[in-house]
Design a protein around this motif. Structure first.
Motif, PDB file in Angstrom:
ATOM      1  N   TRP A   1      -2.340   5.761   5.454  1.00  0.00           N
ATOM      2  CA  TRP A   1      -2.445   4.571   4.862  1.00  0.00           C
ATOM      3  C   TRP A   1      -1.852   3.346   5.473  1.00  0.00           C
ATOM      4  O   TRP A   1      -2.319   2.227   5.138  1.00  0.00           O
ATOM      5  CB  TRP A   1      -1.660   4.741   3.390  1.00  0.00           C
ATOM      6  CG  TRP A   1      -2.225   6.110   2.769  1.00  0.00           C
ATOM      7  CD1 TRP A   1      -2.072   7.225   2.574  1.00  0.00           C
ATOM      8  CD2 TRP A   1      -3.752   5.956   2.154  1.00  0.00           C
ATOM      9  NE1 TRP A   1      -2.709   8.028   1.691  1.00  0.00           N
ATOM     10  CE2 TRP A   1      -3.739   7.415   1.571  1.00  0.00           C
ATOM     11  CE3 TRP A   1      -4.732   5.298   1.838  1.00  0.00           C
ATOM     12  CZ2 TRP A   1      -4.831   7.831   0.517  1.00  0.00           C
ATOM     13  CZ3 TRP A   1      -5.966   5.509   1.141  1.00  0.00           C
ATOM     14  CH2 TRP A   1      -6.003   6.922   0.782  1.00  0.00           C
TER      15      TRP A   1
ATOM     16  N   CYS B   1      -4.101   4.602  -4.332  1.00  0.00           N
ATOM     17  CA  CYS B   1      -3.871   3.951  -3.077  1.00  0.00           C
ATOM     18  C   CYS B   1      -5.073   3.623  -2.250  1.00  0.00           C
ATOM     19  O   CYS B   1      -4.732   2.779  -1.215  1.00  0.00           O
ATOM     20  CB  CYS B   1      -2.832   4.794  -2.278  1.00  0.00           C
ATOM     21  SG  CYS B   1      -3.253   6.547  -2.282  1.00  0.00           S
TER      22      CYS B   1
ATOM     23  N   TRP C   1      -5.440   0.207  -0.495  1.00  0.00           N
ATOM     24  CA  TRP C   1      -5.589   0.224   1.324  1.00  0.00           C
ATOM     25  C   TRP C   1      -6.962  -0.845   1.312  1.00  0.00           C
ATOM     26  O   TRP C   1      -7.173  -1.504   2.423  1.00  0.00           O
ATOM     27  CB  TRP C   1      -5.948   1.712   1.677  1.00  0.00           C
ATOM     28  CG  TRP C   1      -6.093   1.679   3.160  1.00  0.00           C
ATOM     29  CD1 TRP C   1      -5.274   1.729   4.037  1.00  0.00           C
ATOM     30  CD2 TRP C   1      -7.429   1.629   3.904  1.00  0.00           C
ATOM     31  NE1 TRP C   1      -5.686   1.877   5.408  1.00  0.00           N
ATOM     32  CE2 TRP C   1      -7.114   1.649   5.323  1.00  0.00           C
ATOM     33  CE3 TRP C   1      -8.666   1.681   3.538  1.00  0.00           C
ATOM     34  CZ2 TRP C   1      -8.244   1.681   6.192  1.00  0.00           C
ATOM     35  CZ3 TRP C   1      -9.769   1.723   4.425  1.00  0.00           C
ATOM     36  CH2 TRP C   1      -9.410   1.804   5.756  1.00  0.00           C
TER      37      TRP C   1
ATOM     38  N   VAL D   1       2.389   2.000  -3.503  1.00  0.00           N
ATOM     39  CA  VAL D   1       1.252   2.408  -4.406  1.00  0.00           C
ATOM     40  C   VAL D   1       1.160   3.864  -3.869  1.00  0.00           C
ATOM     41  O   VAL D   1       0.978   4.771  -5.151  1.00  0.00           O
ATOM     42  CB  VAL D   1      -0.121   1.612  -4.093  1.00  0.00           C
ATOM     43  CG1 VAL D   1      -1.186   2.439  -4.832  1.00  0.00           C
ATOM     44  CG2 VAL D   1       0.324   0.253  -4.609  1.00  0.00           C
ATOM     45  N   ARG D   2       1.045   4.199  -2.771  1.00  0.00           N
ATOM     46  CA  ARG D   2       0.831   5.622  -2.474  1.00  0.00           C
ATOM     47  C   ARG D   2       1.823   6.728  -2.813  1.00  0.00           C
ATOM     48  O   ARG D   2       1.888   7.479  -3.345  1.00  0.00           O
ATOM     49  CB  ARG D   2       0.792   5.661  -0.876  1.00  0.00           C
ATOM     50  CG  ARG D   2       0.564   7.217  -0.290  1.00  0.00           C
ATOM     51  CD  ARG D   2       0.906   7.287   1.022  1.00  0.00           C
ATOM     52  NE  ARG D   2       2.518   6.933   1.094  1.00  0.00           N
ATOM     53  CZ  ARG D   2       3.399   7.830   0.925  1.00  0.00           C
ATOM     54  NH1 ARG D   2       3.245   8.936   0.424  1.00  0.00           N
ATOM     55  NH2 ARG D   2       4.667   7.184   1.061  1.00  0.00           N
TER      56      ARG D   2
ATOM     57  N   VAL E   1       0.948  -1.047  -0.004  1.00  0.00           N
ATOM     58  CA  VAL E   1       0.014  -0.028  -0.020  1.00  0.00           C
ATOM     59  C   VAL E   1       0.725   1.134   0.110  1.00  0.00           C
ATOM     60  O   VAL E   1       0.761   2.384  -0.756  1.00  0.00           O
ATOM     61  CB  VAL E   1      -0.681  -0.050   1.400  1.00  0.00           C
ATOM     62  CG1 VAL E   1      -1.552   1.348   1.404  1.00  0.00           C
ATOM     63  CG2 VAL E   1      -1.963  -1.209   0.929  1.00  0.00           C
ATOM     64  N   ASN E   2       1.763   1.250   0.724  1.00  0.00           N
ATOM     65  CA  ASN E   2       2.742   2.277   0.938  1.00  0.00           C
ATOM     66  C   ASN E   2       3.479   2.502  -0.482  1.00  0.00           C
ATOM     67  O   ASN E   2       3.685   3.723  -0.850  1.00  0.00           O
ATOM     68  CB  ASN E   2       3.653   2.128   2.063  1.00  0.00           C
ATOM     69  CG  ASN E   2       4.703   3.651   2.314  1.00  0.00           C
ATOM     70  OD1 ASN E   2       4.063   4.560   2.517  1.00  0.00           O
ATOM     71  ND2 ASN E   2       6.007   3.416   2.312  1.00  0.00           N
TER      72      ASN E   2
END
Length: 426
Positions: free
Chosen positions: A290, A315, A319, A267-268, A264-265
């Motif tokens: 996130w 993101c 998530w 993607v963010r 997730v991180n």
């Protein structure tokens, strides 16, 4: 003349009573005897001299045969418990046995262990102080001894504990890694999950390291293990299959959650860079939002985070995928969990970004071991708790230069060993 005679005899009688008094306090048994007690008021020290009379047979420390005294070893001293805050030590020139079979050997003394510079009573007290402090430096200051002395006391304690430890069976084990030094230096730790204790620690995290961990357990104990919780580290998996073939490998749900959070991180981070390039600061300052689970987001931050979730952000979907995977672990039956995973994986493959797809592929390739959770609901939560204690040990010590001392500290504080000295009566 009569007064002087009385004084001299009174002084002799007083010293004899004092010697007898200390002999009783020490629990000293014949033929050893206290021959002198020296009190140094200036330096606040008490020195108690002990002697083994000539002409009395001694026992060979190796074969136990009675022998004559060959000679005496150089005089040495052993630190004892303080007397009224005066540092106290026992002093003796230990006899050496003239054994026909073993040669000339220094006999064992009843008040101290082999190669120890401390009496059994002092060492027993020191063990309790070290355990209570949880910090070697604080214990060292309280005991007024050197760092090396504390380490030797701990080593002897751990050796006693491991010798006494009876591992009739270990149903659930956990194997994990822990950093040792800076860089890629690790140790591998084997834990008993039900008893929440460290069983053994070895250097490295290779297949050979894991093999040596398992080999510290007896065949009967290995045969009692039903399941092993671990990360998806190939070396640990291969070693477990080879050494504990009957045990199911259960991939730890918390490690899996960590992989998803990391994805997730990623993607963010990628999306944030693209938005910034277009002059959009929507994701600025939102990194840690996130990384949290829903229940860990404060009400104040949730208002801002809820707005982000409603936006068409990649993101946000990543998530949601991460959070949805949490429901996987709530299923009661493996079949239902498998169906859920199939649907979840289709969602990730169709709409997820590459970091999420990568985690999806990894989970799919290890799905049998992931699903083993529904047969044995174990995790490495216990191992993570022990790792936190190990990290605290390392932090208080400000690192370790050698693995040997690191292992001793871990087993001392995390091994739940019976390290007590059986009869510290001297």
């Amino acid at each position: 003349m009569g007064l002087e005679f009385w004084r001299e005899n009174s002084e002799v009688s007083r010293m004899e009573n004092l010697d007898h008094h200390y002999a009783q306090l020490l629990g000293l048994q014949s033929p050893w005897e206290v021959t002198d007690v020296n009190l140094d008021l200036e330096h606040k020290r008490v020195r108690i001299r002990l002697e083994h009379p000539n002409g009395v047979a001694v026992k060979c420390p190796e074969c136990g045969c009675e022998c004559t005294i060959a000679d005496r070893a150089p005089e040495r001293q052993w630190r004892h418990l303080d007397t009224m805050q005066f540092e106290t030590a026992l002093v003796a020139a230990t006899p050496r046995a003239a054994c026909v079979e073993c040669g000339v050997k220094t006999i064992a003394v009843p008040w101290a262990g082999k190669n120890s510079r401390f009496t059994l009573m002092f060492e027993s007290f020191a063990l309790k102080v070290i355990e209570a402090c949880g910090c070697v430096e604080q214990a060292r200051e309280l005991l007024r001894i050197g760092w090396d002395a504390v380490q030797r006391i701990m080593e002897r304690g751990v050796a006693r504990g491991l010798e006494r430890r009876k591992l009739d069976q270990v149903r659930y084990a956990g194997i994990d890694e822990k950093s040792f030094r800076k860089g890629h230096n690790y140790v591998s730790v084997l834990n008993d999950l039900e008893e929440a204790r460290v069983l053994e620690v070895v250097e490295g995290r290779t297949r050979q390291s894991a093999d040596s961990l398992w080999q510290t357990l007896g065949g009967e104990v290995l045969g009692s293990i039903e399941a092993v919780a671990m990360d998806m580290w190939e070396a640990f998996m291969k070693s477990t299959r080879a050494n504990v073939p009957q045990a199911l490998i259960v991939h730890d749900r918390f490690h899996i959650a960590g992989y998803l959070t990391k994805a997730v991180n990623q993607v963010r981070s990628r999306e944030h860079r693209k938005l910034l390039a277009a002059g959009d600061e929507t994701l600025t300052g939102s990194k840690f939002l996130w990384l949290f689970s829903v229940e860990n987001i404060t009400e104040e931050r949730w208002m801002h985070f809820e707005q982000l979730l409603k936006m068409d952000l990649k993101c946000a979907e990543a998530w949601a995928m991460k959070e949805s995977m949490r429901h996987f672990w709530d299923y009661k039956y493996e079949g239902n969990a498998r169906k859920f995973f199939t649907k979840w994986l289709n969602w990730v493959n169709e709409h997820g970004e590459e970091p999420m797809k990568k985690v999806g592929r990894m989970l799919e390739s290890h799905l049998p071991e992931v699903l083993n959770y529904f047969s044995h609901r174990i995790t490495n939560a216990v191992s993570e708790g022990l790792n936190s204690k190990i990290q605290a040990i390392k932090s208080m010590a400000r690192g370790f230069r050698g693995f040997k001392n690191y292992r001793v500290r871990i087993l001392f504080f995390c091994g739940k060993l019976n390290m007590a000295i059986s009869h510290p009566t001297h």
